[in-house]
Design an enzyme around this catalytic site. Structure first.
Site, PDB file in Angstrom:
ATOM      1  N   HIS A 225       0.822  -1.207   0.000  1.00 26.07           N
ATOM      2  CA  HIS A 225       0.000   0.000   0.000  1.00 26.07           C
ATOM      3  C   HIS A 225       0.854   1.255   0.000  1.00 26.07           C
ATOM      4  O   HIS A 225       2.087   1.216   0.034  1.00 26.07           O
ATOM      5  CB  HIS A 225      -0.968  -0.006   1.192  1.00 26.07           C
ATOM      6  CG  HIS A 225      -0.338  -0.017   2.556  1.00 26.07           C
ATOM      7  ND1 HIS A 225       0.414   1.024   3.053  1.00 26.07           N
ATOM      8  CD2 HIS A 225      -0.363  -0.944   3.553  1.00 26.07           C
ATOM      9  CE1 HIS A 225       0.814   0.760   4.280  1.00 26.07           C
ATOM     10  NE2 HIS A 225       0.370  -0.447   4.611  1.00 26.07           N
TER      11      HIS A 225
ATOM     12  N   CYS B 228       2.452  -4.758   6.918  1.00 26.73           N
ATOM     13  CA  CYS B 228       2.260  -4.680   5.466  1.00 26.73           C
ATOM     14  C   CYS B 228       3.545  -4.195   4.786  1.00 26.73           C
ATOM     15  O   CYS B 228       4.585  -4.048   5.422  1.00 26.73           O
ATOM     16  CB  CYS B 228       1.099  -3.736   5.144  1.00 26.73           C
ATOM     17  SG  CYS B 228      -0.505  -4.288   5.773  1.00 26.73           S
TER      18      CYS B 228
END
Length: 224
Positions: free
Chosen positions: A145, A153
């Site tokens: 992202h 992440c």
């Protein structure tokens, strides 16, 4: 953490047009697609490419590999730096452990409504992750992202996720229904293995298995 995407990989005829209904995607294409197309042309890639993503936690690098539909081998297109890191070397085993997963995955979600500008979800936890987690909740919602924050992440900044997201859309729109994502603790040369096993001997069996996947791609330029 992230809003669920309205579009999945179930696949209507024109995935790209669906995604362009979202302002964030439209903006990304306006800013980045002309330059990406020029770069694809300069590096002898056609528009109908397949995509493979390799990420290396220790080095903080995410590689974009492309292959024209008529070619058997992938070639490196671009490399991006992680904009932040979370956890230490070793796989993710439970919710809230701050670890970035390690293993063989694929993109299973395109999220144009992400809190982190744009995001591509991976299919964590896979079967190996579930087995490793045992009775613990393994967690979920692992994405590539934007932004510069992470709790497991892979963040790339808003500017760079625009390019990766666009390339994933183009591959998906060209009927690549599973885009592989391999996340490694480090570049798994034997030298790196020996050095990192000094500090993380508990991961030896898993890393030796993952090294086979790494070596296969290094030899054949095709994900196992």
């Amino acid at each position: 953490m992230l809003r669920k995407p309205e579009n999945s990989l179930s696949g209507e005829d024109d995935f790209k047009n669906q995604q362009l209904n979202f302002e964030s995607v439209k903006t990304a294409y306006a800013e980045k697609w002309p330059g990406l197309r020029d770069e694809l042309f300069r590096k002898d890639f056609e528009d109908n490419f397949d995509l493979f993503i390799a990420a290396y936690k220790s080095e903080g690098k995410l590689e974009i590999w492309l292959r024209d539909s008529s070619q058997p081998r992938y070639a490196l297109f671009k490399t991006y730096d992680f904009s932040a890191h979370s956890g230490v070397l070793g796989p993710k085993t439970k919710k809230d452990d701050l670890q970035t997963p390690e293993g063989v995955y694929y993109i299973d979600r395109f999220n144009p409504l992400s809190r982190f500008y744009l995001s591509l979800g991976i299919n964590y936890p896979n079967a190996v992750d579930l087995l490793r987690s045992g009775h613990h909740d393994p967690g979920s919602d692992i994405y590539i992202h934007g932004n510069c924050l992470t709790v497991g992440c892979i963040p790339l900044t808003d500017d760079k996720i625009k390019e990766v997201y666009i390339l994933a859309i183009e591959a998906r729109n060209n009927r690549q229904t599973q885009i592989p994502v391999h996340i490694f603790p480090f570049r798994m040369t034997q030298e790196n293995m020996n050095r990192n096993l000094v500090d993380f001997p508990q991961h030896k069996a898993f890393w030796k298995t993952l090294q086979l996947t790494y070596n296969y791609f290094e030899k054949f330029r095709n994900p196992a």
